[in-house]
Design an enzyme around this catalytic site. Structure first.
Site, PDB file in Angstrom:
ATOM      1  N   ALA A 186       0.834  -1.205   0.000  1.00 26.09           N
ATOM      2  CA  ALA A 186       0.000   0.000   0.000  1.00 26.09           C
ATOM      3  C   ALA A 186       0.868   1.254   0.000  1.00 26.09           C
ATOM      4  O   ALA A 186       0.593   2.218  -0.727  1.00 26.09           O
ATOM      5  CB  ALA A 186      -0.938  -0.009   1.212  1.00 26.09           C
ATOM      6  N   ASP A 187       1.919   1.260   0.808  1.00 27.16           N
ATOM      7  CA  ASP A 187       2.853   2.386   0.823  1.00 27.16           C
ATOM      8  C   ASP A 187       3.480   2.608  -0.546  1.00 27.16           C
ATOM      9  O   ASP A 187       3.522   3.725  -1.065  1.00 27.16           O
ATOM     10  CB  ASP A 187       3.975   2.130   1.834  1.00 27.16           C
ATOM     11  CG  ASP A 187       3.606   2.555   3.244  1.00 27.16           C
ATOM     12  OD1 ASP A 187       2.732   3.415   3.395  1.00 27.16           O
ATOM     13  OD2 ASP A 187       4.205   2.023   4.192  1.00 27.16           O
ATOM     14  N   LEU A 188       4.013   1.541  -1.118  1.00 26.32           N
ATOM     15  CA  LEU A 188       4.726   1.653  -2.386  1.00 26.32           C
ATOM     16  C   LEU A 188       3.801   2.107  -3.508  1.00 26.32           C
ATOM     17  O   LEU A 188       4.153   2.981  -4.313  1.00 26.32           O
ATOM     18  CB  LEU A 188       5.368   0.314  -2.740  1.00 26.32           C
ATOM     19  CG  LEU A 188       6.446  -0.183  -1.776  1.00 26.32           C
ATOM     20  CD1 LEU A 188       6.905  -1.581  -2.169  1.00 26.32           C
ATOM     21  CD2 LEU A 188       7.636   0.770  -1.749  1.00 26.32           C
ATOM     22  N   GLY A 191       2.868   5.736  -3.209  1.00 22.55           N
ATOM     23  CA  GLY A 191       3.963   6.567  -3.678  1.00 22.55           C
ATOM     24  C   GLY A 191       4.020   6.638  -5.189  1.00 22.55           C
ATOM     25  O   GLY A 191       4.189   7.721  -5.767  1.00 22.55           O
TER      26      GLY A 191
END
Length: 414
Positions: A186-188, A191
């Site tokens: 989810a973070d990647l 981004g």
């Protein structure tokens, strides 16, 4: 820092980071993001030549950075996330700090942050405030769950978004409960989606002459990445379930044991199924009841997989890889991370980006998975900056005297 080709190189020299090169070298970005999603977006820009000025809390000031990828507790992660960037220490909670920020914003193309939605307005650095300083500014925000709504103020963490965004419900073996993916997906993805939004806004600015506010969140990014699993519900009303290493809609597609390890196989449709059976030496399976189509094989998943694996256990992974590829069946070995970077094709692609680090020696970082025919990436990358490494150069560029810089340091402003 101006939005033209000539100023970018001069700005880089003044900031003591060296001249900028690359496809995005004309852009300057002020990076107030932390943890992973925002730095991931900025890594792409920095690798492509943009000037990325990373804002950090000054040493001794309250609220110092305590972040995943921090330089103290995970040096490898920090170097990989923050290479090719500059570091400016700045306390944006103070009037003097915001004054410096405004001077930076006047000269910048992009400002990115991932504070909780209410924090930026409380600090006076929200999109309206900064775009009043520079109407051409593209302001980018990454949040956990969106800028408004019932969950907007929840703290955003990758694992929480994986759970709320449905990914954990379709990951793992049936009956074993939800499973987190082994990377901060989810973070990647947030981004990368943010980087795409920023690039879109910069392209639109060429027509309108104005910047705008780009927003994404971990939750939105995770839901978007559900893709065909989400479509099963939205279009057909079916709730996807866990299928472990297997594909939910085609059989046999998944991980199978060989005589010495495991093999990934993707035999989709009747043509691939027939080729697989012939290569395995079991052509009779093609005509067996319950194996005549993908829907039939899905219903008889366990029987189909057992028959395929019984044949695969007779040879090694390497033998089957060569044999199945020759037959036109998509397959491949399953590597550990060390084996990934030893793989001949991975080595040929050069995604491991070598550099000589002044403290760590010869290391490699993970390069960008894209190529531009007229852009040769900077080699080697510049190491991640020391905290505040470029502060004096950037402030001098903005017109601050050495005496004033010393005063700002004494007051923990920079």
């Amino acid at each position: 820092m101006q939005d033209d080709n000539s100023a970018a190189g001069e700005a880089g020299q003044a900031g003591q980071a060296g001249p900028r090169r690359g496809a995005l070298s004309r852009f300057t970005i002020i990076d107030a993001s932390r943890v992973r999603a925002g730095p991931t977006a900025m890594r792409l820009f920095a690798d492509m030549g943009a000037r990325v000025i990373k804002l950090e809390i000054p040493p001794g000031a309250p609220g110092g950075d305590d972040m995943i990828g921090g330089r103290d507790h995970n040096r490898a992660d920090y170097e990989n996330l923050h290479r090719n960037k500059e570091s400016l220490t700045l306390n944006m909670k103070t009037a003097a700090g915001r004054e410096i920020l405004h001077e930076l914003v006047k000269r910048a193309d992009v400002f990115i942050e991932n504070f909780r939605p209410d924090v930026k307005d409380r600090l006076g650095i929200g999109p309206d405030a900064l775009r009043a300083v520079n109407p051409r500014l593209v302001y980018a925000s990454i949040s956990g769950f969106g800028q408004d709504g019932p969950c907007a103020r929840w703290p955003g963490f990758d694992s929480i978004a994986q759970g709320m965004g449905g990914l954990m419900s379709v990951t793992g073996k049936p009956g074993e409960g939800p499973m987190r993916v082994g990377i901060p997906l989810a973070d990647l993805c947030a981004g990368h989606f943010c980087a795409m939004g920023i690039l879109t806004a910069l392209l639109e600015r060429e027509a309108s002459g104005e910047g705008q506010w780009v927003q994404t969140s971990l939750l939105e990014a995770q839901v978007a990445m559900l893709d065909f699993q989400a479509a099963q519900w939205l279009v057909d009303g079916n709730v996807p379930e866990q299928t472990g290493n297997e594909h939910p809609l085609t059989v046999p597609t998944g991980v199978f044991a060989t005589s010495d390890g495991y093999l990934n196989i993707a035999a989709i449709g009747q043509t691939m199924w027939r080729r697989l059976c012939e290569a395995l030496g079991v052509p009779q399976l093609v005509a067996e009841p319950g194996m005549g189509s993908d829907p039939e094989r899905v219903k008889n998943r366990e029987r189909v997989n057992a028959a395929v694996e019984a044949a695969l256990r007779q040879r090694t992974t390497a033998e089957w890889t060569e044999r199945l590829l020759a037959a036109g069946v998509p397959c491949g070995p399953i590597h550990r991370v060390d084996q990934v970077f030893a793989d001949p094709q991975v080595r040929h692609l050069g995604i491991a980006w070598p550099m000589m680090h002044p403290e760590l020696g010869d290391i490699s970082l993970v390069g960008q998975p894209m190529r531009l025919s007229r852009y040769q990436r900077e080699a080697p990358p510049r190491p991640a900056p020391r905290q505040g490494e470029h502060t004096d150069g950037i402030l001098t560029e903005l017109g601050y005297s050495a005496e004033r810089i010393a005063e700002l340091r004494a007051g923990f402003i920079v």
